[in-house]
Design a protein around this motif. Structure first.
Motif, PDB file in Angstrom:
ATOM      1  N   MET A 140       0.825  -1.207   0.000  1.00  0.00           N
ATOM      2  CA  MET A 140       0.000   0.000   0.000  1.00  0.00           C
ATOM      3  C   MET A 140       0.856   1.252   0.000  1.00  0.00           C
ATOM      4  SD  MET A 140      -3.305   0.624   0.089  1.00  0.00           S
ATOM      5  CE  MET A 140      -3.486   2.179  -0.762  1.00  0.00           C
ATOM      6  N   ASP A 141       2.023   1.174   0.619  1.00  0.00           N
ATOM      7  CA  ASP A 141       2.912   2.333   0.727  1.00  0.00           C
ATOM      8  C   ASP A 141       3.920   2.289  -0.407  1.00  0.00           C
ATOM      9  OD1 ASP A 141       4.894   4.233   1.451  1.00  0.00           O
ATOM     10  OD2 ASP A 141       4.306   4.037   3.563  1.00  0.00           O
ATOM     11  N   LYS A 142       3.752   3.170  -1.379  1.00  0.00           N
ATOM     12  CA  LYS A 142       4.581   3.127  -2.589  1.00  0.00           C
ATOM     13  C   LYS A 142       6.060   3.340  -2.280  1.00  0.00           C
ATOM     14  CE  LYS A 142       0.753   4.682  -5.503  1.00  0.00           C
ATOM     15  NZ  LYS A 142      -0.261   4.607  -4.424  1.00  0.00           N
ATOM     16  N   GLU A 143       6.370   4.084  -1.217  1.00  0.00           N
ATOM     17  CA  GLU A 143       7.772   4.265  -0.851  1.00  0.00           C
ATOM     18  C   GLU A 143       8.412   2.927  -0.506  1.00  0.00           C
ATOM     19  OE1 GLU A 143      10.621   6.231   2.625  1.00  0.00           O
ATOM     20  OE2 GLU A 143       8.425   6.370   2.808  1.00  0.00           O
ATOM     21  N   PHE A 144       7.742   2.136   0.329  1.00  0.00           N
ATOM     22  CA  PHE A 144       8.350   0.891   0.785  1.00  0.00           C
ATOM     23  C   PHE A 144       8.268  -0.203  -0.263  1.00  0.00           C
ATOM     24  CE2 PHE A 144       7.877   3.303   4.640  1.00  0.00           C
ATOM     25  CZ  PHE A 144       9.131   3.114   5.215  1.00  0.00           C
ATOM     26  N   THR A 145       7.277  -0.150  -1.138  1.00  0.00           N
ATOM     27  CA  THR A 145       7.287  -1.056  -2.289  1.00  0.00           C
ATOM     28  C   THR A 145       8.556  -0.864  -3.090  1.00  0.00           C
ATOM     29  OG1 THR A 145       4.869  -1.053  -2.469  1.00  0.00           O
ATOM     30  CG2 THR A 145       6.104  -1.701  -4.416  1.00  0.00           C
ATOM     31  N   LYS A 146       8.892   0.384  -3.368  1.00  0.00           N
ATOM     32  CA  LYS A 146      10.084   0.685  -4.166  1.00  0.00           C
ATOM     33  C   LYS A 146      11.359   0.271  -3.433  1.00  0.00           C
ATOM     34  CE  LYS A 146       7.873   4.605  -6.533  1.00  0.00           C
ATOM     35  NZ  LYS A 146       7.923   4.140  -7.932  1.00  0.00           N
ATOM     36  N   LYS A 147      11.394   0.457  -2.123  1.00  0.00           N
ATOM     37  CA  LYS A 147      12.583   0.081  -1.360  1.00  0.00           C
ATOM     38  C   LYS A 147      12.774  -1.435  -1.349  1.00  0.00           C
ATOM     39  CE  LYS A 147      12.991   4.125   1.632  1.00  0.00           C
ATOM     40  NZ  LYS A 147      12.871   4.678   3.004  1.00  0.00           N
ATOM     41  N   LEU A 148      11.692  -2.176  -1.173  1.00  0.00           N
ATOM     42  CA  LEU A 148      11.796  -3.633  -1.201  1.00  0.00           C
ATOM     43  C   LEU A 148      12.173  -4.121  -2.599  1.00  0.00           C
ATOM     44  CD1 LEU A 148       8.695  -4.514   0.996  1.00  0.00           C
ATOM     45  CD2 LEU A 148      11.073  -5.018   1.554  1.00  0.00           C
ATOM     46  N   THR A 309       9.654   0.932 -21.635  1.00  0.00           N
ATOM     47  CA  THR A 309      10.166   2.076 -22.374  1.00  0.00           C
ATOM     48  C   THR A 309      10.332   1.729 -23.855  1.00  0.00           C
ATOM     49  OG1 THR A 309      12.506   1.521 -22.092  1.00  0.00           O
ATOM     50  CG2 THR A 309      11.435   2.736 -20.285  1.00  0.00           C
ATOM     51  N   PRO A 310      10.549   2.738 -24.717  1.00  0.00           N
ATOM     52  CA  PRO A 310      10.726   2.474 -26.145  1.00  0.00           C
ATOM     53  C   PRO A 310      11.867   1.510 -26.465  1.00  0.00           C
ATOM     54  CG  PRO A 310      10.252   4.796 -25.804  1.00  0.00           C
ATOM     55  CD  PRO A 310      10.447   4.198 -24.440  1.00  0.00           C
ATOM     56  N   ASP A 311      12.890   1.438 -25.603  1.00  0.00           N
ATOM     57  CA  ASP A 311      13.978   0.477 -25.833  1.00  0.00           C
ATOM     58  C   ASP A 311      13.760  -0.824 -25.056  1.00  0.00           C
ATOM     59  OD1 ASP A 311      14.466   1.365 -23.289  1.00  0.00           O
ATOM     60  OD2 ASP A 311      16.535   2.001 -23.651  1.00  0.00           O
ATOM     61  N   ASN A 312      12.494  -1.052 -24.625  1.00  0.00           N
ATOM     62  CA  ASN A 312      12.063  -2.303 -23.971  1.00  0.00           C
ATOM     63  C   ASN A 312      12.664  -2.531 -22.586  1.00  0.00           C
ATOM     64  OD1 ASN A 312      10.234  -3.114 -25.958  1.00  0.00           O
ATOM     65  ND2 ASN A 312      11.844  -4.091 -27.170  1.00  0.00           N
ATOM     66  N   GLU A 313      13.066  -1.456 -21.918  1.00  0.00           N
ATOM     67  CA  GLU A 313      13.424  -1.571 -20.507  1.00  0.00           C
ATOM     68  C   GLU A 313      12.134  -1.671 -19.696  1.00  0.00           C
ATOM     69  OE1 GLU A 313      15.930   0.767 -16.989  1.00  0.00           O
ATOM     70  OE2 GLU A 313      15.399   1.814 -18.850  1.00  0.00           O
ATOM     71  N   VAL A 314      12.107  -2.543 -18.694  1.00  0.00           N
ATOM     72  CA  VAL A 314      10.911  -2.760 -17.871  1.00  0.00           C
ATOM     73  C   VAL A 314      11.153  -2.164 -16.483  1.00  0.00           C
ATOM     74  CG1 VAL A 314       9.341  -4.458 -16.891  1.00  0.00           C
ATOM     75  CG2 VAL A 314      10.354  -4.862 -19.141  1.00  0.00           C
ATOM     76  N   LEU A 315      10.247  -1.269 -16.054  1.00  0.00           N
ATOM     77  CA  LEU A 315      10.372  -0.598 -14.765  1.00  0.00           C
ATOM     78  C   LEU A 315       9.105  -0.818 -13.951  1.00  0.00           C
ATOM     79  CD1 LEU A 315      11.805   2.824 -16.029  1.00  0.00           C
ATOM     80  CD2 LEU A 315      13.102   0.967 -14.990  1.00  0.00           C
ATOM     81  N   LEU A 316       9.266  -1.198 -12.696  1.00  0.00           N
ATOM     82  CA  LEU A 316       8.121  -1.389 -11.811  1.00  0.00           C
ATOM     83  C   LEU A 316       7.454  -0.058 -11.496  1.00  0.00           C
ATOM     84  CD1 LEU A 316       6.426  -3.161  -9.807  1.00  0.00           C
ATOM     85  CD2 LEU A 316       8.182  -2.624  -8.092  1.00  0.00           C
ATOM     86  N   ASN A 317       6.130  -0.039 -11.579  1.00  0.00           N
ATOM     87  CA  ASN A 317       5.368   1.125 -11.137  1.00  0.00           C
ATOM     88  C   ASN A 317       4.843   0.880  -9.718  1.00  0.00           C
ATOM     89  OD1 ASN A 317       3.822   3.437 -10.906  1.00  0.00           O
ATOM     90  ND2 ASN A 317       2.189   2.716 -12.249  1.00  0.00           N
ATOM     91  N   GLU A 318       3.966  -0.142  -9.540  1.00  0.00           N
ATOM     92  CA  GLU A 318       3.433  -0.428  -8.214  1.00  0.00           C
ATOM     93  C   GLU A 318       2.836  -1.826  -8.195  1.00  0.00           C
ATOM     94  OE1 GLU A 318       0.555   2.728  -7.835  1.00  0.00           O
ATOM     95  OE2 GLU A 318      -1.064   1.440  -8.524  1.00  0.00           O
ATOM     96  N   ILE A 319       2.466  -2.269  -6.996  1.00  0.00           N
ATOM     97  CA  ILE A 319       1.800  -3.556  -6.817  1.00  0.00           C
ATOM     98  C   ILE A 319       0.528  -3.322  -6.017  1.00  0.00           C
ATOM     99  CG2 ILE A 319       3.268  -4.058  -4.813  1.00  0.00           C
ATOM    100  CD1 ILE A 319       2.923  -7.057  -5.459  1.00  0.00           C
ATOM    101  N   ASN A 320      -0.546  -3.976  -6.420  1.00  0.00           N
ATOM    102  CA  ASN A 320      -1.837  -3.856  -5.746  1.00  0.00           C
ATOM    103  C   ASN A 320      -2.238  -5.221  -5.200  1.00  0.00           C
ATOM    104  OD1 ASN A 320      -3.089  -0.995  -6.651  1.00  0.00           O
ATOM    105  ND2 ASN A 320      -1.859  -1.861  -8.310  1.00  0.00           N
TER     106      ASN A 320
END
Length: 361
Positions: A140-148, A309-320
């Motif tokens: 639920m906390d996007k800060e800690f999702t990103k840290k984990l 991204t256009p060069d097919n890099e995959v970046l996490l946004n969030e988890i629900n």
């Protein structure tokens, strides 16, 4: 035949996602097979009162621009006492309604998806669908999702956390660049999110986000495609399973990004299932989705969102950990396309929760 499984579907709640929770619950209530399950529909008002409702799915649907809501007039007041629901009648006293085998907490956002109701159910010894207390809170906390995620080597975009009273410094402005997205750290359904094109817009965007959560994220805008993946806890305790992918495309001119109105009230979004991606990119998204599920210590289900991204890099946004759950929501649609239809998906989640039980695992 054996006794039916008694399922309490709990919905509404105190968060800004009250209405969407009602819509999800209406679909779940309609999908639970009455030959297998005895359903107890429990709504929670915006003030936090628990109400035994009719469970009529038509009363929990969006009608035009009108959103559903649970009020004290929706039914009898109830309380949870260990595994029993107690009807609260001021005139005639309290009486036991029924014992509960499992709870499906169809709650989105704060006071439901964030570990709060999970803690209550753990203390009551009632199995429940979805993630445990820690995973619910961390996701639920996007800060800690990103840290984990960072600790597990899962890539994310650049961001800054602004706690209450903090402002974005010049060095961070230079690092993030423009545009940026400003969002509450602990909210969903795109509530409180603004896209900032000029730094003169920042203060207003932060104020909008802080109206929901004093902790705010400022994220660098990522040029790319929005792709989602559904993850289910493996059957019989096996490895988590990833669905086919979905791509979300905002096609209408009224919405700059995938905001609340675009998601639920308009017709400006198109969805491609499966997403039209090269096979190796699809595999990469699915791998990162299951790794994120494990990194946050999820259980049951999750929808994991990415940018490609256009060069097919995959970046996490969030988890629900309790994504939208109507048949038109992305999580059920991805699993339907993967061969697991809506009613079977709901049944699997309930049975997974019963098998897992409560306590440490």
């Amino acid at each position: 035949m054996g006794e039916k499984i008694r399922v309490a579907v709990v919905f509404g709640g105190r968060s800004s996602e009250h209405a969407i929770s009602c819509v999800s619950a209406g679909s779940i209530l309609g999908a639970l097979d009455p030959d297998e399950f005895e359903v107890i529909p429990v709504g929670i008002t915006r003030e936090g009162r628990w109400v035994l409702t009719s469970g009529d799915p038509s009363q929990l649907a969006i009608e035009g621009q009108k959103l559903p809501e649970i009020t004290a007039a929706s039914g009898e007041l109830v309380a949870l006492n260990q595994r029993e629901l107690i009807v609260l009648d001021p005139a005639h006293g309290s009486s036991a309604l029924a014992s509960v085998d499992v709870v499906f907490p169809a709650l989105h956002g704060a006071y439901g998806e964030d570990g709060t109701i999970q803690g209550l159910l753990e203390m009551s010894g009632i199995p429940y669908v979805g993630a445990n207390v820690f995973a619910s809170a961390a996701a639920m906390d996007k800060e800690f999702t990103k840290k984990l995620a960072a600790a597990e080597g899962i890539p994310t975009g650049a961001y800054v956390v602004l706690r209450a009273g903090q402002e974005l410094g010049e060095a961070d402005r230079q690092r993030l660049g423009l545009p940026v997205f400003v969002k509450p750290s602990r909210a969903g359904s795109s509530h409180g999110i603004s896209k900032v094109h000029d730094w003169s817009e920042l203060d207003a965007a932060v104020a909008t986000a802080r109206a929901i959560d004093p902790k705010v994220l400022v994220e660098a805008a990522i040029v790319g495609r929005e792709v989602e993946c559904g993850v289910l806890e493996g059957e019989a305790g096996g490895a988590p399973e990833a669905s086919l992918l979905a791509e979300v495309r905002v096609v209408g001119g009224e919405h700059e990004f995938y905001d609340f109105e675009a998601k639920y009230l308009g017709e400006d979004c198109q969805y491609d299932i499966p997403a039209d991606l090269p096979p190796h990119v699809t595999a990469r998204v699915q791998e990162l989705a299951t790794r994120t599920f494990t990194a946050v210590d999820c259980a049951g289900l999750a929808r994991v969102d990415f940018f490609v991204t256009p060069d097919n890099e995959v970046l996490l946004n969030e988890i629900n950990t309790m994504p939208g759950f109507t048949p038109l929501s992305m999580f059920p649609r991805m699993w339907a396309a993967s061969g697991l239809d809506y009613s079977k998906l709901v049944s699997r989640l309930v049975r997974t929760a019963l098998r897992r039980g409560t306590g440490l695992h």
